[in-house]
Scaffold this motif. Structure first.
Motif, PDB file in Angstrom:
ATOM      1  N   ARG A 182      32.414 -41.202  36.691  1.00  0.00           N
ATOM      2  CA  ARG A 182      31.536 -41.036  35.533  1.00  0.00           C
ATOM      3  C   ARG A 182      30.212 -41.676  35.919  1.00  0.00           C
ATOM      4  NH1 ARG A 182      35.267 -43.163  30.483  1.00  0.00           N
ATOM      5  NH2 ARG A 182      37.012 -41.681  30.684  1.00  0.00           N
ATOM      6  N   GLY A 183      29.321 -40.869  36.448  1.00  0.00           N
ATOM      7  CA  GLY A 183      28.122 -41.422  37.051  1.00  0.00           C
ATOM      8  C   GLY A 183      26.840 -40.942  36.406  1.00  0.00           C
ATOM      9  N   VAL A 184      25.772 -41.666  36.713  1.00  0.00           N
ATOM     10  CA  VAL A 184      24.431 -41.252  36.304  1.00  0.00           C
ATOM     11  C   VAL A 184      23.479 -41.554  37.448  1.00  0.00           C
ATOM     12  CG1 VAL A 184      23.909 -43.483  35.181  1.00  0.00           C
ATOM     13  CG2 VAL A 184      22.640 -41.417  34.517  1.00  0.00           C
ATOM     14  N   TRP A 185      22.575 -40.611  37.714  1.00  0.00           N
ATOM     15  CA  TRP A 185      21.520 -40.850  38.680  1.00  0.00           C
ATOM     16  C   TRP A 185      20.391 -41.631  38.025  1.00  0.00           C
ATOM     17  CZ3 TRP A 185      23.532 -35.614  39.251  1.00  0.00           C
ATOM     18  CH2 TRP A 185      24.127 -35.363  40.493  1.00  0.00           C
ATOM     19  N   LEU A 186      19.889 -42.626  38.736  1.00  0.00           N
ATOM     20  CA  LEU A 186      18.739 -43.413  38.288  1.00  0.00           C
ATOM     21  C   LEU A 186      17.625 -43.192  39.311  1.00  0.00           C
ATOM     22  CD1 LEU A 186      17.438 -45.496  36.415  1.00  0.00           C
ATOM     23  CD2 LEU A 186      18.630 -47.295  37.660  1.00  0.00           C
ATOM     24  N   ALA A 187      16.715 -42.259  38.982  1.00  0.00           N
ATOM     25  CA  ALA A 187      15.687 -41.815  39.923  1.00  0.00           C
ATOM     26  C   ALA A 187      14.433 -42.661  39.801  1.00  0.00           C
ATOM     27  CB  ALA A 187      15.347 -40.348  39.668  1.00  0.00           C
ATOM     28  N   THR A 188      13.858 -42.986  40.966  1.00  0.00           N
ATOM     29  CA  THR A 188      12.643 -43.796  40.987  1.00  0.00           C
ATOM     30  C   THR A 188      11.437 -43.032  41.514  1.00  0.00           C
ATOM     31  OG1 THR A 188      13.215 -44.658  43.178  1.00  0.00           O
ATOM     32  CG2 THR A 188      13.948 -45.923  41.272  1.00  0.00           C
ATOM     33  N   VAL A 189      11.638 -41.878  42.152  1.00  0.00           N
ATOM     34  CA  VAL A 189      10.506 -41.136  42.700  1.00  0.00           C
ATOM     35  C   VAL A 189       9.578 -40.737  41.558  1.00  0.00           C
ATOM     36  CG1 VAL A 189      11.690 -38.872  42.622  1.00  0.00           C
ATOM     37  CG2 VAL A 189       9.822 -39.268  44.261  1.00  0.00           C
ATOM     38  N   ALA A 190       8.295 -41.048  41.731  1.00  0.00           N
ATOM     39  CA  ALA A 190       7.272 -40.795  40.699  1.00  0.00           C
ATOM     40  C   ALA A 190       7.610 -41.489  39.385  1.00  0.00           C
ATOM     41  CB  ALA A 190       7.089 -39.294  40.484  1.00  0.00           C
ATOM     42  N   GLY A 191       8.435 -42.549  39.439  1.00  0.00           N
ATOM     43  CA  GLY A 191       8.824 -43.236  38.207  1.00  0.00           C
ATOM     44  C   GLY A 191       9.599 -42.350  37.268  1.00  0.00           C
ATOM     45  N   ARG A 192      10.395 -41.428  37.814  1.00  0.00           N
ATOM     46  CA  ARG A 192      11.066 -40.420  36.998  1.00  0.00           C
ATOM     47  C   ARG A 192      11.911 -41.060  35.892  1.00  0.00           C
ATOM     48  NH1 ARG A 192      15.209 -37.924  34.266  1.00  0.00           N
ATOM     49  NH2 ARG A 192      14.842 -35.684  34.266  1.00  0.00           N
ATOM     50  N   ASP A 193      12.765 -42.007  36.266  1.00  0.00           N
ATOM     51  CA  ASP A 193      13.584 -42.709  35.278  1.00  0.00           C
ATOM     52  C   ASP A 193      13.192 -44.180  35.136  1.00  0.00           C
ATOM     53  OD1 ASP A 193      15.276 -40.463  34.792  1.00  0.00           O
ATOM     54  OD2 ASP A 193      16.416 -40.928  36.603  1.00  0.00           O
ATOM     55  N   TRP A 194      12.783 -44.765  36.260  1.00  0.00           N
ATOM     56  CA  TRP A 194      12.496 -46.196  36.282  1.00  0.00           C
ATOM     57  C   TRP A 194      11.625 -46.496  37.485  1.00  0.00           C
ATOM     58  CZ3 TRP A 194      13.326 -49.825  40.050  1.00  0.00           C
ATOM     59  CH2 TRP A 194      13.147 -51.165  39.671  1.00  0.00           C
ATOM     60  N   PRO A 195      10.692 -47.469  37.397  1.00  0.00           N
ATOM     61  CA  PRO A 195      10.218 -48.128  36.181  1.00  0.00           C
ATOM     62  C   PRO A 195       9.478 -47.142  35.268  1.00  0.00           C
ATOM     63  CG  PRO A 195       9.403 -49.254  38.177  1.00  0.00           C
ATOM     64  CD  PRO A 195       9.985 -47.948  38.600  1.00  0.00           C
ATOM     65  N   SER A 196       9.334 -47.505  34.022  1.00  0.00           N
ATOM     66  CA  SER A 196       8.697 -46.600  33.065  1.00  0.00           C
ATOM     67  C   SER A 196       7.238 -46.351  33.402  1.00  0.00           C
ATOM     68  CB  SER A 196       8.815 -47.151  31.646  1.00  0.00           C
ATOM     69  OG  SER A 196       8.171 -48.409  31.540  1.00  0.00           O
ATOM     70  N   LYS A 197       6.617 -47.299  34.112  1.00  0.00           N
ATOM     71  CA  LYS A 197       5.258 -47.115  34.611  1.00  0.00           C
ATOM     72  C   LYS A 197       5.027 -48.114  35.729  1.00  0.00           C
ATOM     73  CE  LYS A 197       3.306 -50.057  30.953  1.00  0.00           C
ATOM     74  NZ  LYS A 197       2.362 -50.089  29.812  1.00  0.00           N
ATOM     75  N   PRO A 198       4.122 -47.805  36.661  1.00  0.00           N
ATOM     76  CA  PRO A 198       3.850 -48.762  37.744  1.00  0.00           C
ATOM     77  C   PRO A 198       3.106 -49.981  37.221  1.00  0.00           C
ATOM     78  CG  PRO A 198       2.368 -46.884  37.897  1.00  0.00           C
ATOM     79  CD  PRO A 198       3.348 -46.559  36.810  1.00  0.00           C
ATOM     80  N   GLY A 199       3.257 -51.081  37.921  1.00  0.00           N
ATOM     81  CA  GLY A 199       2.474 -52.264  37.593  1.00  0.00           C
ATOM     82  C   GLY A 199       3.080 -53.179  36.555  1.00  0.00           C
TER      83      GLY A 199
END
Length: 412
Positions: free
Chosen positions: A42-59
């Motif tokens: 039972r999985g979920v992908w947590l994507a970071t490319v372009a801030g897709r899922d996380w972080p919500s914004k850079p900085g």
């Protein structure tokens, strides 16, 4: 891969939590009467490319980034998931202090800038504290979502070795046809596997890049040097990716024995019109022909421990019917040691640009019901974490209510 505007985390999390039924209402797998759910992914992908899922914004500050990451882990627990697949090398960069590649720009907004904390180390520790498995997700060959090498961090390996890089479709990629590239990307990825007690190693669907109309992936010189003995360039390219997969699998066994290695390819290997072994589909992309990824072979040869084909279409979709692809993949996995999990398009649920089926909150739940008819399907992974947070039409809450009434241990 869809994009959705971000909404309040708390509201979605609360609605998902309150719609979970009591354990007695949960459907049992296999009818054993056991109060504990059977082992399943039972999985979920947590994507970071372009801030897709996380972080919500850079900085964001280190504390803010950490808090957001933990919110995602907590939501996975509330939804009775057991695995988070965390993207730690989105574009030839790193979400841990790597001696091979710069810090990811998606943390601070500047590639190479130290974010002041260790996201991968924290993710592993905090996932384990919550009873979650943490799989480290790597993209092997993507260098940048732009075509300007001077925008890469000073000292970036792609700047030091410009002959490794191919510009294609307005983006930069490492050339999979160069043995030194294949060795380097393995070194860079396995650094994380050696340093952290990750519970899995995961590749996504990008090998050779997706086709761009009117453009050619220029690997002429590499083909001239290394392509002898192959019937054509496509066969040579597939062999390059086969080597990456086999070598990575072997090295994981050396670095962290017992750690599963999985891949989540585009959901169609080949259409039956191209190959009688293919699926009854009419997909515009075929991994074997277009990405030079022989995903069926990897399963049949048991080269990888698990596969998560991205079956991102609804039941009844004419060109690629979920109800036809699940049994096709189940048959591919039959008799192998490769576990089959199904990649689910949570991001499409409630997206007004998607067909009518995706406006029905029960569509995803029906996917899991259908997949239970096939013993080879050992679970599901949802794309992606941001969409779990928003859960626009309650599709994920419906999955939890219908199928995840109790916690389940992940497959061993």
């Amino acid at each position: 891969m869809g994009r959705v505007s971000r909404r309040a985390f708390a509201v979605a999390a609360l609605s998902a939590f309150t719609m979970v039924p009591p354990a007695s209402a949960a459907p049992k797998r296999g009818g054993s009467g056991d109060d504990r759910a059977a082992a399943e992914m039972r999985g979920v992908w947590l994507a970071t490319v372009a801030g897709r899922d996380w972080p919500s914004k850079p900085g964001l500050t280190a504390a803010q980034q950490r808090a957001e990451l933990i919110t995602h882990l907590d939501r996975a627990v509330r939804s009775r998931l057991n695995t988070v697949i965390f993207q730690v090398r989105p574009t030839a960069d790193a979400l841990w202090p790597s001696p091979y590649e710069p810090w990811s720009q998606y943390l601070t907004g500047t590639q190479g800038q130290d974010p002041g904390w260790d996201p991968l180390g924290t993710a592993v520790e905090e996932a384990h504290a919550r009873g979650l498995k943490l799989h480290a997700w790597f993209n092997p060959y993507r260098v940048a979502a732009h075509a300007d090498p001077t925008r890469l961090a000073a000292g970036h390996p792609a700047r030091r070795n410009p002959h490794w890089v191919v510009t294609y479709g307005g983006k930069l990629y490492y050339n999979p046809g160069l043995p030194e590239v294949r060795g380097f990307v393995q070194d860079a990825m396995l650094d994380a596997v050696e340093k952290y007690p990750v519970d899995g190693v995961h590749f996504d669907d990008y090998f050779y890049p997706y086709p761009v109309a009117g453009q050619t992936f220029d690997d002429d010189s590499a083909y001239d040097e290394y392509g002898a003995g192959f019937p054509d360039r496509a066969a040579w390219r597939r062999d390059n990716i086969d080597k990456l997969v086999r070598e990575t699998a072997d090295r994981i066994k050396q670095v962290r024995p017992g750690t599963p290695f999985g891949i989540s390819p585009f959901g169609v290997w080949r259409n039956a019109a191209a190959d009688p072994r293919g699926s009854d589909t009419r997909a515009g992309v075929q991994t074997y022909d277009d990405l030079h990824a022989d995903t069926r072979k990897w399963v049949r040869e048991s080269w990888i421990d698990y596969i998560v084909p991205q079956l991102y279409w609804n039941i009844g979709f004419a060109a690629a019917d979920y109800a036809k692809l699940v049994p096709w993949w189940a048959e591919v996995a039959r008799g192998t040691s490769t576990r089959l999990y199904v990649g689910e398009a949570l991001y499409k649920a409630g997206d007004p640009a998607q067909p009518a089926a995706w406006q029905d909150p029960a569509e995803l739940s029906r996917h899991l019901t259908l997949a239970r008819e096939h013993a080879q399907v050992r679970g599901h992974v949802f794309f992606a974490a941001k969409d779990m947070a928003t859960d626009r039409i309650g599709a994920m809450a419906r999955v939890v209510a219908d199928h995840y009434g109790q916690p389940a241990p992940p497959p061993h």
